[in-house]
Design a protein around this motif. Sequence first.
Motif, PDB file in Angstrom:
ATOM      1  N   ASN A  88      19.533 -67.271  21.257  1.00  0.00           N
ATOM      2  CA  ASN A  88      20.008 -66.200  20.639  1.00  0.00           C
ATOM      3  C   ASN A  88      21.728 -66.004  20.804  1.00  0.00           C
ATOM      4  O   ASN A  88      22.043 -64.920  20.723  1.00  0.00           O
ATOM      5  CB  ASN A  88      19.172 -64.984  21.006  1.00  0.00           C
ATOM      6  N   GLY A  89      22.487 -67.130  20.784  1.00  0.00           N
ATOM      7  CA  GLY A  89      23.640 -66.916  20.754  1.00  0.00           C
ATOM      8  C   GLY A  89      24.305 -67.306  19.641  1.00  0.00           C
ATOM      9  O   GLY A  89      23.674 -67.084  18.724  1.00  0.00           O
ATOM     10  N   THR A  90      25.806 -67.633  19.525  1.00  0.00           N
ATOM     11  CA  THR A  90      26.460 -67.997  18.382  1.00  0.00           C
ATOM     12  C   THR A  90      25.814 -69.042  17.452  1.00  0.00           C
ATOM     13  O   THR A  90      25.588 -69.118  16.380  1.00  0.00           O
ATOM     14  CB  THR A  90      27.804 -68.234  18.629  1.00  0.00           C
ATOM     15  N   PRO A 108      23.266 -63.191  14.754  1.00  0.00           N
ATOM     16  CA  PRO A 108      23.614 -62.144  13.764  1.00  0.00           C
ATOM     17  C   PRO A 108      22.573 -62.051  12.795  1.00  0.00           C
ATOM     18  O   PRO A 108      22.485 -60.865  12.034  1.00  0.00           O
ATOM     19  CB  PRO A 108      25.000 -62.347  13.226  1.00  0.00           C
ATOM     20  N   THR A 109      21.833 -63.198  12.547  1.00  0.00           N
ATOM     21  CA  THR A 109      21.102 -62.968  11.273  1.00  0.00           C
ATOM     22  C   THR A 109      19.656 -63.030  11.776  1.00  0.00           C
ATOM     23  O   THR A 109      18.735 -63.090  10.853  1.00  0.00           O
ATOM     24  CB  THR A 109      21.288 -64.306  10.516  1.00  0.00           C
ATOM     25  N   LYS A 163      14.442 -62.453  18.064  1.00  0.00           N
ATOM     26  CA  LYS A 163      14.827 -62.790  19.070  1.00  0.00           C
ATOM     27  C   LYS A 163      13.764 -62.958  20.429  1.00  0.00           C
ATOM     28  O   LYS A 163      14.053 -63.939  21.298  1.00  0.00           O
ATOM     29  CB  LYS A 163      16.086 -62.067  19.533  1.00  0.00           C
ATOM     30  N   ALA A 164      12.995 -62.147  20.667  1.00  0.00           N
ATOM     31  CA  ALA A 164      12.229 -61.977  21.826  1.00  0.00           C
ATOM     32  C   ALA A 164      11.140 -62.915  21.533  1.00  0.00           C
ATOM     33  O   ALA A 164      10.717 -63.545  22.481  1.00  0.00           O
ATOM     34  CB  ALA A 164      11.608 -60.599  21.744  1.00  0.00           C
ATOM     35  N   PRO A 214      21.865 -67.085   5.243  1.00  0.00           N
ATOM     36  CA  PRO A 214      23.154 -66.806   4.856  1.00  0.00           C
ATOM     37  C   PRO A 214      23.689 -65.686   5.771  1.00  0.00           C
ATOM     38  O   PRO A 214      23.052 -64.849   6.281  1.00  0.00           O
ATOM     39  CB  PRO A 214      22.838 -66.205   3.390  1.00  0.00           C
ATOM     40  N   PRO A 215      25.085 -65.483   5.587  1.00  0.00           N
ATOM     41  CA  PRO A 215      26.141 -66.213   4.994  1.00  0.00           C
ATOM     42  C   PRO A 215      26.427 -67.718   5.115  1.00  0.00           C
ATOM     43  O   PRO A 215      27.108 -68.098   4.240  1.00  0.00           O
ATOM     44  CB  PRO A 215      27.242 -65.170   5.189  1.00  0.00           C
TER      45      PRO A 215
END
Length: 295
Positions: free
Chosen positions: A49-51, A56-57, A63-64, A270-271
């Motif tokens: 769950n990082g970059t 962000p999407t 995430k959990a 996306p994006p």
Amino acid sequence: MALSPSHPFGRVLCAMVTPFTADGALDTDAAAALAVRLIADGCDGLVLNGTTGESPTTTDAEKATLVRAVRAAVGDGVPLVAGAGSADTRHSLELARAAKAAGADGLLVVAPYYSRPPRTAVAAHFRAVADGCGLPLLVYDIPGRTGTRIDPGTLVELADHPRIVGVKDCSYDLAGASDTMAATGLAYYSGCDELNLPLYAIGAAGCISTVANAAPGAVLAVRDAFDRGETGTARRAHRRLGPLTRLMTGGELPGAVAAKALLGVGPVRPPYQPATPDEEAALRTAYAGLLTGTG
């Protein structure tokens, strides 16, 4: 490997992509399989769950769910660090607590973005998350994305907190990193693959690598050679990674897009847009060159 304050989550961690199904849903089976392979190939731990994980999407629930699926797949002995950063301190705390409940061993918390809070507010944000969850925390310094630099003075202050244990450094400031390492006990992890060896050479704990999604053995070879005192071998191994690293992290193609093009673990959301045929061909050529020693 044995963990210690100098490398609290190991030394080479993969910033793992988040696999999706063809229709864009979270693919926990593919995530579990990828996680198992990365650990089998030598990564000490995983950052979820990082970059590179397209955080962000993904939703809070996704995430959990990802952390739970990967924990079940790799077992209890593998360090899992979960991204829990947002522009909202309250939301970051919610993410941190959910990550802990799902089985994470540590947190990766980015500086609040967009609002660009002042220095004292940035420090308060990290302290609030560290106070409110109970897990050890890596401060994620990536000003190119957040618009907020976590300056060395702030890091020195944060180092006094018992659960703020390290930094994922994407500041491109070797001098600042060196000064902070000298002044604190914070474990520094390179977050930019092109700087893995330079940061390791001046005292970093290791790296959180995007390139390790595709080439964990090559990333590990740099560390292992340096640890053996074979600095020339380490330098050559680092340079061999250069063409693939530049394509995966050094240009306009986002790391998540590049890694997924090589791994075939579903689309990006996306994006982001998928790699073009020419981009994918260039990635595969660089990857093949790395494997054959011709890159």
